[in-house]
Design a protein around this motif. Structure first.
Motif, short mmCIF file in Angstrom:
data_model
loop_
_atom_site.label_atom_id
_atom_site.label_comp_id
_atom_site.label_asym_id
_atom_site.label_seq_id
_atom_site.Cartn_x
_atom_site.Cartn_y
_atom_site.Cartn_z
N UNK A 211 0.82 -1.22 0.00
CA UNK A 211 0.00 0.00 0.00
C UNK A 211 0.85 1.27 0.00
N UNK A 212 2.00 1.23 0.67
CA UNK A 212 2.84 2.43 0.72
C UNK A 212 3.64 2.62 -0.56
N UNK A 213 3.87 1.50 -1.30
CA UNK A 213 4.61 1.59 -2.56
C UNK A 213 3.68 1.47 -3.77
N UNK A 214 2.37 1.41 -3.51
CA UNK A 214 1.37 1.34 -4.58
C UNK A 214 1.71 0.20 -5.53
N UNK A 215 1.64 -1.03 -5.02
CA UNK A 215 2.11 -2.18 -5.77
C UNK A 215 1.11 -3.33 -5.75
N UNK A 216 1.06 -4.08 -6.85
CA UNK A 216 0.21 -5.27 -6.94
C UNK A 216 0.89 -6.49 -6.31
N UNK A 217 2.20 -6.40 -6.09
CA UNK A 217 2.96 -7.52 -5.55
C UNK A 217 3.79 -7.06 -4.36
N UNK A 218 4.30 -8.04 -3.61
CA UNK A 218 5.22 -7.74 -2.51
C UNK A 218 6.43 -8.67 -2.65
N UNK A 219 7.53 -8.18 -3.23
CA UNK A 219 8.71 -9.03 -3.43
C UNK A 219 9.48 -9.31 -2.13
N UNK A 220 9.10 -8.64 -1.04
CA UNK A 220 9.93 -8.68 0.16
C UNK A 220 9.31 -9.49 1.29
N UNK A 221 8.39 -10.39 0.95
CA UNK A 221 7.78 -11.24 1.97
C UNK A 221 8.84 -12.10 2.65
N UNK A 222 9.81 -12.59 1.86
CA UNK A 222 10.93 -13.37 2.38
C UNK A 222 12.23 -12.72 1.92
N UNK A 223 12.64 -11.66 2.57
CA UNK A 223 13.82 -10.91 2.10
C UNK A 223 15.11 -11.72 2.07
N UNK A 224 15.20 -12.74 2.93
CA UNK A 224 16.41 -13.56 2.95
C UNK A 224 16.51 -14.48 1.74
N UNK A 225 15.41 -14.65 1.02
CA UNK A 225 15.39 -15.58 -0.12
C UNK A 225 15.77 -14.90 -1.43
N UNK A 226 16.00 -13.59 -1.41
CA UNK A 226 16.31 -12.85 -2.62
C UNK A 226 17.55 -11.98 -2.40
N UNK A 227 18.14 -11.55 -3.49
CA UNK A 227 19.25 -10.59 -3.42
C UNK A 227 18.68 -9.20 -3.62
N UNK A 228 18.85 -8.36 -2.64
CA UNK A 228 18.33 -6.99 -2.70
C UNK A 228 19.43 -6.05 -3.18
N UNK A 229 19.11 -5.24 -4.17
CA UNK A 229 20.09 -4.33 -4.76
C UNK A 229 19.81 -2.90 -4.29
N UNK A 230 20.86 -2.23 -3.85
CA UNK A 230 20.72 -0.90 -3.25
C UNK A 230 21.27 0.19 -4.16
N UNK A 231 20.77 1.41 -3.94
CA UNK A 231 21.30 2.56 -4.65
C UNK A 231 22.71 2.86 -4.16
#
Length: 459
Positions: A211-231
């Motif tokens: 809701x805060x990012x106005x998104x149809x999906x949530x890629x961060x439900x399991x953050x440890x299972x993905x590689x997160x890329x930072x600015x």
């Protein structure tokens, strides 16, 4: 009355920045934002107004009333500055949490009254704002109870945030009207030169990512299972929105004994928390519900006084047509009473088209200037973008949102926001940490968020 000479008037600020706090909030919550702005820009460049009329339990009174209060504060501030010899030429609004929705309502009122014909709208930013409401897109009995009871513990604001209200004579939730492309609110939002939002990806107990990012999906439900890329330069807090996540390389699994030891430490480490919850949740819940009932009664009394013009605000001046040229849209009945009908957290395979309405070639903006018109995108370009995303992005299921929420996403995306996901690691209260709401060392990651925001802020 003070009189200003032309010389002194020329040194006065020409840009007004308004900060709007959130639910149960007060101006002190925005201290780090306001002081950071002041350190960056002197008073002869920027005037800062921290809205204060919605302090504390006054935020129970609803987005409409809150928006009218903020619009009044802005107009009164402009009048005071003009009397002091300062002519404001630019306007920016920053909303935190519920304050972002209140700000979206307020700018619609100001736009309709012609303010943007005299003052240029520049920056509109929200931090952790539930643009799609706070309804949980789940069906389990505990989530259903929350969606039903939660909406009734925050008076008018609660009903609006859970989208169970019917706003005025529209027969629709206020948030649906707020995001209607034909409304004064979307028309006002489209006028701003820069629109951005900052959204927590984890541990936001007040307003979750979708809701805060106005998104149809949530890629961060399991953050440890993905590689997160930072600015670059904002690691590991601000996520690169153009390339947020990628496939994580396989890691060596720990041995059975290591896992057993880790799990044992985790269980024993949580025992004090379990004991605390077992003892104090019943007490705290009872006190919360009693307080909610009291505040709801008081809120209804304030709303009644407001409607009767006894709260110091000219209500009639703000009860204006919500739709451009009085255009009305019929209520979509497809997902009515969705809390009772929704069976899954995500849409069933093959039904994603419900969440993806056809792209509009452009957003029709009545009375808008040529500079605010979006550029058209050809069908081939859209197809190319989609194919590129398929090749480089992970596939995440579509959340089981309501038809109104999918329509909100489309309308807000068509207006256009720069979206900055935020990963707060050092404190579980990320909703407060994102703006460093308190002067706590554990909230210092909020300094990184604000530092990035200041680079985007145009004076």
């Amino acid at each position: 009355m003070d009189t200003a000479t032309p010389a002194s008037a020329s040194s006065r600020p020409v840009h007004l920045c308004v900060l709007v706090h959130g639910l149960w909030g007060n101006p002190q919550h925005l201290k780090y934002l306001s002081t950071s702005l002041r350190e960056q820009y002197p008073e002869d460049k920027l005037h800062i107004l921290v809205a204060k009329r919605n302090t504390g339990s006054f935020t129970y009174d609803g987005i409409e009333l809150g928006g009218e209060r903020v619009a009044t504060e802005i107009e009164e501030s402009l009048e005071d500055l003009a009397r002091d010899g300062t002519e404001i030429k630019k306007l920016s609004i920053i909303g935190y949490s519920l304050g972002g929705l209140i700000a979206r309502y307020a700018i619609g009122l100001l736009y309709h009254k012609g303010l943007f014909e005299k003052i240029e709208p520049v920056n509109f930013t929200t931090f952790a704002t539930p643009h799609l409401g706070v309804r949980t897109p789940l069906n389990g009995y505990h989530n259903h109870i929350w969606n039903v009871l939660g909406a009734r513990t925050l008076s008018t604001s609660g009903r609006q945030l859970f989208t169970i209200d019917q706003f005025r004579d529209t027969g629709r939730p206020l948030l649906a009207v707020l995001a209607d492309p034909a409304s004064i609110f979307i028309q006002a939002l489209a006028q701003f030169k820069h629109r951005s939002l900052y959204s927590n990806v984890v541990n936001d107990r007040s307003a979750v990512y979708y809701t805060t990012c106005i998104s149809r999906t949530d890629p961060y439900v399991q953050p440890d299972a993905i590689k997160i890329n930072y600015l670059s330069g904002y690691e590991p807090v601000i996520i690169d929105a153009d390339n947020p996540v990628s496939v994580k390389e396989k890691e060596t699994l720990p041995s059975f004994h290591q896992r057993l030891s880790s799990n044992t430490r985790t269980v024993f480490g949580r025992l004090p928390i379990f004991a605390f919850l077992l003892i104090f949740i019943p007490i705290g819940s009872s006190l919360f519900l009693i307080n909610s009932a009291i505040q709801s009664v008081r809120s209804r009394q304030r709303i009644r006084m407001h409607e009767e013009g006894k709260a110091g605000i000219d209500v009639a001046g703000y009860r204006i047509p919500l739709m451009i040229n009085d255009v009305r849209r019929e209520v979509e009945d497809m997902f009515e009473n969705v809390n009772n009908a929704q069976e899954h957290e995500y849409l069933l395979a093959g039904s994603e088209e419900l969440a993806s309405p056809p792209l509009s070639p452009k957003l029709v903006r009545a009375n808008s200037s040529p500079k605010s018109k979006p550029s058209s995108v050809s069908e081939s370009e859209v197809d190319s973008i989609k194919e590129a995303k398929k090749e480089h992005a992970l596939d995440f299921p579509t959340l089981a949102l309501t038809a109104d929420q999918f329509a909100m996403i489309q309308a807000l995306d068509e207006v256009g926001f720069k979206k900055y996901p935020v990963f707060i690691h050092n404190h579980r209260h990320s909703h407060a940490a994102i703006i460093r709401r308190m002067d706590w060392k554990a909230f210092d990651e909020g300094k990184v968020v604000v530092r990035h925001w200041l680079t985007e802020f145009e004076v």
